[in-house]
Design a protein around this motif. Structure first.
Motif, mmCIF file in Angstrom:
data_model
loop_
_atom_site.group_PDB
_atom_site.id
_atom_site.type_symbol
_atom_site.label_atom_id
_atom_site.label_comp_id
_atom_site.label_asym_id
_atom_site.label_seq_id
_atom_site.Cartn_x
_atom_site.Cartn_y
_atom_site.Cartn_z
ATOM 1 N N VAL A 153 0.863 -1.183 0.000
ATOM 2 C CA VAL A 153 0.000 0.000 0.000
ATOM 3 C C VAL A 153 0.902 1.238 0.000
ATOM 4 C CG1 VAL A 153 -1.642 1.370 1.352
ATOM 5 C CG2 VAL A 153 -1.932 -1.123 1.165
ATOM 6 N N LEU A 154 0.714 2.101 -0.987
ATOM 7 C CA LEU A 154 1.539 3.305 -1.104
ATOM 8 C C LEU A 154 0.735 4.590 -0.977
ATOM 9 C CD1 LEU A 154 4.093 2.679 -4.014
ATOM 10 C CD2 LEU A 154 4.408 2.396 -1.565
ATOM 11 N N TYR A 155 -0.561 4.521 -1.294
ATOM 12 C CA TYR A 155 -1.344 5.749 -1.365
ATOM 13 C C TYR A 155 -2.667 5.587 -0.612
ATOM 14 C CZ TYR A 155 1.675 5.817 -5.522
ATOM 15 O OH TYR A 155 2.740 5.725 -6.376
ATOM 16 N N HIS A 156 -3.220 6.718 -0.222
ATOM 17 C CA HIS A 156 -4.519 6.731 0.444
ATOM 18 C C HIS A 156 -5.314 7.877 -0.170
ATOM 19 C CE1 HIS A 156 -2.591 4.190 3.501
ATOM 20 N NE2 HIS A 156 -1.574 5.036 3.393
ATOM 21 N N ILE A 197 -4.399 2.254 -1.571
ATOM 22 C CA ILE A 197 -4.066 1.801 -2.920
ATOM 23 C C ILE A 197 -2.693 1.155 -2.949
ATOM 24 C CG2 ILE A 197 -3.771 2.529 -5.308
ATOM 25 C CD1 ILE A 197 -5.570 4.946 -4.633
ATOM 26 N N ARG A 198 -2.662 -0.078 -3.421
ATOM 27 C CA ARG A 198 -1.403 -0.799 -3.577
ATOM 28 C C ARG A 198 -0.780 -0.421 -4.913
ATOM 29 N NH1 ARG A 198 -1.707 -4.997 0.294
ATOM 30 N NH2 ARG A 198 0.114 -6.019 -0.567
ATOM 31 N N SER A 199 0.529 -0.456 -4.963
ATOM 32 C CA SER A 199 1.212 -0.147 -6.213
ATOM 33 C C SER A 199 2.585 -0.813 -6.207
ATOM 34 C CB SER A 199 1.362 1.363 -6.390
ATOM 35 O OG SER A 199 1.843 1.677 -7.678
ATOM 36 N N PHE A 200 2.990 -1.353 -7.363
ATOM 37 C CA PHE A 200 4.208 -2.161 -7.396
ATOM 38 C C PHE A 200 5.422 -1.385 -7.892
ATOM 39 C CE2 PHE A 200 2.458 -3.043 -11.710
ATOM 40 C CZ PHE A 200 3.562 -2.723 -12.480
ATOM 41 N N THR A 201 6.582 -1.943 -7.606
ATOM 42 C CA THR A 201 7.819 -1.567 -8.279
ATOM 43 C C THR A 201 8.489 -2.844 -8.765
ATOM 44 O OG1 THR A 201 9.194 -1.696 -6.291
ATOM 45 C CG2 THR A 201 8.230 0.435 -6.803
ATOM 46 N N ILE A 202 9.220 -2.731 -9.850
ATOM 47 C CA ILE A 202 9.998 -3.854 -10.383
ATOM 48 C C ILE A 202 11.443 -3.671 -9.954
ATOM 49 C CG2 ILE A 202 10.797 -5.039 -12.464
ATOM 50 C CD1 ILE A 202 7.842 -5.486 -11.892
ATOM 51 N N ARG A 203 11.899 -4.599 -9.114
ATOM 52 C CA ARG A 203 13.266 -4.596 -8.566
ATOM 53 C C ARG A 203 13.621 -3.284 -7.855
ATOM 54 N NH1 ARG A 203 15.859 -9.156 -9.351
ATOM 55 N NH2 ARG A 203 15.275 -10.502 -11.101
ATOM 56 N N GLY A 204 12.618 -2.579 -7.360
ATOM 57 C CA GLY A 204 12.878 -1.321 -6.677
ATOM 58 C C GLY A 204 13.357 -0.236 -7.614
ATOM 59 N N ILE A 205 13.261 -0.462 -8.931
ATOM 60 C CA ILE A 205 13.801 0.480 -9.922
ATOM 61 C C ILE A 205 12.691 1.181 -10.695
ATOM 62 C CG2 ILE A 205 15.225 0.680 -12.006
ATOM 63 C CD1 ILE A 205 16.772 -1.808 -10.997
ATOM 64 N N ILE A 206 11.726 0.420 -11.189
ATOM 65 C CA ILE A 206 10.643 0.999 -11.988
ATOM 66 C C ILE A 206 9.349 0.968 -11.188
ATOM 67 C CG2 ILE A 206 9.218 0.783 -14.058
ATOM 68 C CD1 ILE A 206 11.549 -0.299 -15.553
ATOM 69 N N PRO A 207 8.841 2.139 -10.767
ATOM 70 C CA PRO A 207 7.545 2.168 -10.091
ATOM 71 C C PRO A 207 6.414 2.113 -11.117
ATOM 72 C CG PRO A 207 8.455 4.378 -10.202
ATOM 73 C CD PRO A 207 9.497 3.460 -10.799
ATOM 74 N N GLU A 208 5.275 1.614 -10.675
ATOM 75 C CA GLU A 208 4.101 1.505 -11.546
ATOM 76 C C GLU A 208 3.735 2.852 -12.159
ATOM 77 O OE1 GLU A 208 -0.061 -1.021 -11.218
ATOM 78 O OE2 GLU A 208 0.792 -0.140 -9.405
ATOM 79 N N PRO A 238 12.775 -6.399 1.876
ATOM 80 C CA PRO A 238 12.467 -5.018 2.283
ATOM 81 C C PRO A 238 13.217 -3.955 1.492
ATOM 82 C CG PRO A 238 12.729 -6.399 4.212
ATOM 83 C CD PRO A 238 13.135 -7.245 3.029
ATOM 84 N N LYS A 239 14.392 -4.304 0.982
ATOM 85 C CA LYS A 239 15.162 -3.268 0.290
ATOM 86 C C LYS A 239 14.533 -2.847 -1.032
ATOM 87 C CE LYS A 239 18.406 -6.338 -2.189
ATOM 88 N NZ LYS A 239 19.790 -6.808 -2.246
ATOM 89 N N ILE A 240 13.591 -3.663 -1.565
ATOM 90 C CA ILE A 240 12.920 -3.256 -2.809
ATOM 91 C C ILE A 240 11.520 -2.731 -2.549
ATOM 92 C CG2 ILE A 240 14.236 -4.997 -4.088
ATOM 93 C CD1 ILE A 240 11.457 -6.414 -4.554
ATOM 94 N N VAL A 241 11.086 -2.699 -1.288
ATOM 95 C CA VAL A 241 9.742 -2.210 -0.957
ATOM 96 C C VAL A 241 9.765 -0.684 -0.933
ATOM 97 C CG1 VAL A 241 7.899 -2.169 0.751
ATOM 98 C CG2 VAL A 241 9.197 -4.283 0.379
ATOM 99 N N PRO A 242 8.970 -0.025 -1.777
ATOM 100 C CA PRO A 242 8.975 1.440 -1.786
ATOM 101 C C PRO A 242 8.273 2.007 -0.562
ATOM 102 C CG PRO A 242 7.286 0.620 -3.263
ATOM 103 C CD PRO A 242 8.056 -0.592 -2.778
#
Length: 507
Positions: free
Chosen positions: A53-56, A70-81, A467-471
């Motif tokens: 969850v990144l946003y409210h 609102i949940r939102s992903f990142t790929i390898r901590g590099i590219i956010p959705e 955890p290191k890739i969790v935004p």
């Protein structure tokens, strides 16, 4: 090329189970340590994707303020959705990062990867004349089937043709670069077969008398025209799925949806891909076939087909009867494309989790309608009006449970399948073809999983992200503003009719 393709991101070093066992033993909790030990040999975590969850953002539901987490992903901590929405990352960017991480020479590497993907697709459709003829014969004999049947048929022929060469399949003794090339080649041939099959079924719908020769000739001419337009493998696939040359708006809609779907965490098809890698499947064709079969499951993207069936059931009913059937589905837990098995997407309170993907998929459809670039038939309008009623009933109004009318209503949020269904209904994608776009892009997510899994030996059903890739939670409003905008539009009477874009500004 060999340098880039041989890059293999290391296995994640985060191991919460091992840490928890050590802590339990330190506290003298023998039974807890023993129970945790059952999971000790399974994968510790993943470095590919995190989806917290990144946003409210608050939305109005008939006068009640509901906060969407609102949940939102990142790929390898590099590219956010959000970068995909902004146009800063396309499919090749996401695929490259997922496969190779932050590899040196990324710009040149992305060009190399894109070129290889295109080459393997066009090798199948242009340089292997036999493939189009084989698919034409199959589709003519078995018309109206989904593209997955043609892909599985061709995969069997491929296995028969190549046999079992030494050092093939998926296992940890193969050179990672060579294995990846084989996986991409196999997958892009499947993509070609699926797209060709879908297009040939469109041709047969228009003229059932068309012969195998007619189907093959028309398909070659169609692809030749696409190539002359300068289109790449993905763009040609969009047109094949639509049964017509996609315009720029249609390509944008499908490309955004496909890019978002490249990886989906611990979804069933991704877990099957990991199992197939763990088991060292002897055939790369089998790897994709098994993962695709999971993808089409009724509790996976097969829910899109369930949504079509439910809409068809509702069509002959009047408005009151439709709402009653929807409420019944909500209360019995069988409403397709709503709710989620892994997140808190249902509740009676004023806060509920929301997958942003339905809004991300639908927003460009609204933009195309408003721009006059997408015209819907009366039948499409009617079916999408039913989808809007489902959204209104399940989430905006919510449902009161008998004998619990004094409590707040139960609300369900839409999941990714709801957005995918609405998009493909609006674009006129035939029902049997509605999971093909997901297959095209998710196949690369399966490759990411296989490469990471081969370094971890065993597996468990759900894998925790490192955890290191969790935004961290963000004040970037790109995604929450889009989710709120699509929600507001879906609460209007005719959301899939043209609106004045100025009326969509947040008030």
């Amino acid at each position: 090329m060999d340098t880039i393709f041989s890059v293999l991101p290391p296995a994640p070093d985060y191991n919460p189970v091992k840490q928890a066992i050590a802590r339990a033993e330190e506290l003298g909790e023998k039974s807890i340590a023993t129970t945790l030990g059952y999971f000790a040999t399974m994968p510790s975590s993943t470095d590919i994707i995190a989806n917290p969850v990144l946003y409210h953002t608050p939305v109005d539901c008939n006068g009640t303020k509901i906060t969407l987490d609102i949940r939102s992903f990142t790929i390898r901590g590099i590219i956010p959705e959000a970068d995909i929405l902004r146009g800063n990352a396309g499919p090749v960017d996401v695929i490259f990062t997922g496969l190779f991480g932050d590899a040196p020479g990324s710009a040149a590497g992305k060009e190399t990867l894109a070129s290889f993907i295109n080459d393997k697709f066009f090798d199948s459709v242009k340089h292997s004349a036999q493939l189009i003829d084989l698919v034409a014969a199959f589709v003519k004999k078995y018309p109206g089937l989904g593209p997955e049947v043609a892909m599985q048929h061709q995969a069997t022929l491929r296995k028969a043709r190549v046999g079992r060469p030494e050092n093939s399949g998926i296992h940890d003794e193969r050179k990672s670069g060579e294995m990846l090339k084989d996986m991409i080649a196999c997958h892009m041939e499947n993509v070609a077969v699926g797209g060709i099959s879908a297009y040939m079924n469109y041709l047969l719908d228009r003229d059932a008398r068309a012969s195998e020769v007619d189907l093959a000739k028309s398909t070659r001419e169609f692809i030749t025209t696409e190539v002359a337009k300068g289109r790449n493998a993905f763009q040609v696939s969009y047109s094949l799925i639509l049964g017509r040359h996609a315009n720029d708006h249609e390509s944008l809609i499908l490309e955004r949806m496909g890019t978002i779907q490249i990886h989906h965490g611990s979804a069933g098809s991704n877990m099957v891909a990991r199992y197939m890698a763990t088991l060292h499947t002897l055939s790369i064709s089998d790897f994709f076939t098994a993962s695709q079969m999971a993808l089409d499951g009724a509790r996976h993207f097969g829910a899109i087909h369930d949504m079509s069936d439910f809409v068809q059931d509702l069509e002959p009913l009047n408005a009151e009867e439709r709402a009653s059937r929807i409420r019944e589905k909500v209360l019995t837990g069988g409403l397709p494309t709503f709710g989620h098995p892994e997140i808190s997407a249902a509740g009676r309170g004023n806060q509920v989790q929301q997958d942003p993907r339905p809004a991300i998929y639908i927003a460009p459809v609204f933009d195309a309608i408003d721009a006059g670039e997408l015209k819907l038939t009366a039948e499409q309008q009617d079916r999408l009006a039913i989808a809007r009623l489902i959204y209104q009933t399940a989430f905006v109004n919510g449902v009161l449970k008998p004998q619990r009318e004094h409590e707040p209503p139960l609300r369900l949020t839409a999941n990714t399948d709801f957005g995918a269904w609405c998009v493909q209904e609006a674009l006129g994608v035939e029902e049997p073809d509605r999971t093909l776009l997901t297959y095209i892009f998710r196949g690369f997510g399966w490759m990411m999983d296989a490469r990471e899994q081969l370094q971890q030996k065993m597996i468990r059903p759900v894998i925790a992200p490192n955890p290191k890739i969790v935004p961290k939670e963000s004040d970037d409003n790109t995604i929450p503003d889009l989710v709120a905008r699509v929600h507001r539009r879906l609460t209007t009477d005719n959301p899939f009719s043209a609106h004045d874009p100025r009326s969509q500004v947040q008030r």
